[in-house]
Design an enzyme around this catalytic site. Structure first.
Site, PDB file in Angstrom:
ATOM      1  N   SER A 191     -17.671 -48.332  -6.075  1.00  0.00           N
ATOM      2  CA  SER A 191     -18.853 -47.498  -6.318  1.00  0.00           C
ATOM      3  C   SER A 191     -19.302 -46.721  -5.089  1.00  0.00           C
ATOM      4  O   SER A 191     -20.461 -46.327  -4.981  1.00  0.00           O
ATOM      5  CB  SER A 191     -20.021 -48.360  -6.848  1.00  0.00           C
ATOM      6  N   ARG A 192     -18.378 -46.527  -4.163  1.00  0.00           N
ATOM      7  CA  ARG A 192     -18.653 -45.785  -2.926  1.00  0.00           C
ATOM      8  C   ARG A 192     -19.703 -46.478  -2.043  1.00  0.00           C
ATOM      9  O   ARG A 192     -20.274 -45.850  -1.165  1.00  0.00           O
ATOM     10  CB  ARG A 192     -19.097 -44.342  -3.227  1.00  0.00           C
TER      11      ARG A 192
END
Length: 213
Positions: A191-192
């Site tokens: 999810s970065r």
């Protein structure tokens, strides 16, 4: 030409990084990650992107090879008349990046570049393959040439010149040591929400902080 790259994405899930588990020394942490990069057969694990700039703020980048690490810094070798060397002469503050994509990792190091001793440059130069030693004499790095044939002709001249003895260290060639003031370890996460641990030098000690991704 127009390219739409919005759909190119990949989740990073291979590892994590935490303040409680990293080494208190950034050099030890780098050594650990470098060993893992070698064991994972990362292509050219010692390849690093070196960023330099002149006094006007003009920035250039190129890939060079890390050739030594000691308790004070990271060493690479080059022509002292090259563009990178001229920029370092004007502004010794540099940045290097190790992009270990296969491990979803990168290491970013900022610091000051300083020349290593002639003795250290000589020791490394003599360890290089014969072709690399000759190449150091042949190339006036970063200068404009009209064709590759000039290099080939110069190479034959150098082979003839040094055919009867050891190839000496060129006076325009040698090493730089990058003495770091900060070292950031970056580990890709899902999810970065990546893990970023920053080491900052204060006198002879290092402090650590977690940065937002």
């Amino acid at each position: 030409m127009s390219l739409d790259l919005a759909s190119l994405r990949q989740e990073y899930t291979k590892a994590s990084l935490d303040l409680d588990t990293v080494s208190t020394s950034p050099f030890e942490q780098f050594g650990k990650w470098f060993d893992e990069a070698q064991k994972s057969e990362v292509t050219e694990p010692n390849a690093m992107v070196l960023s330099t700039s002149d006094l006007s703020g003009h920035i250039t980048q190129r890939t060079v090879l890390l050739k030594a690490i000691d308790p004070n810094g990271f060493v690479f070798y080059t022509n002292y008349k090259s563009r990178k060397a001229r920029q370092i002469e004007e502004n010794p503050q540099v940045c290097i990046l190790f992009p270990w994509y296969q491990l979803e990792r990168q290491v970013i190091i900022t610091g000051r570049a300083e020349k290593v001793s002639t003795a250290q440059s000589m020791k490394y130069f003599l360890s290089r393959p014969l072709g690399s030693q000759l190449g150091a004499w042949v190339s006036h790095q970063s200068e404009v040439i009209t064709s590759r044939s000039i290099l080939e002709i110069k190479l034959q001249e150098m082979k003839a010149k040094f055919r009867d003895g050891k190839i000496p260290l060129p006076d325009f060639w040698g090493g730089y040591k990058i003495v770091p003031d900060s070292i950031e370890f970056w580990q890709g996460r899902a999810s970065r929400l990546h893990d970023r641990i920053l080491y900052t030098r204060s006198d002879s000690d290092w402090s650590t902080q977690r940065l937002a991704p």
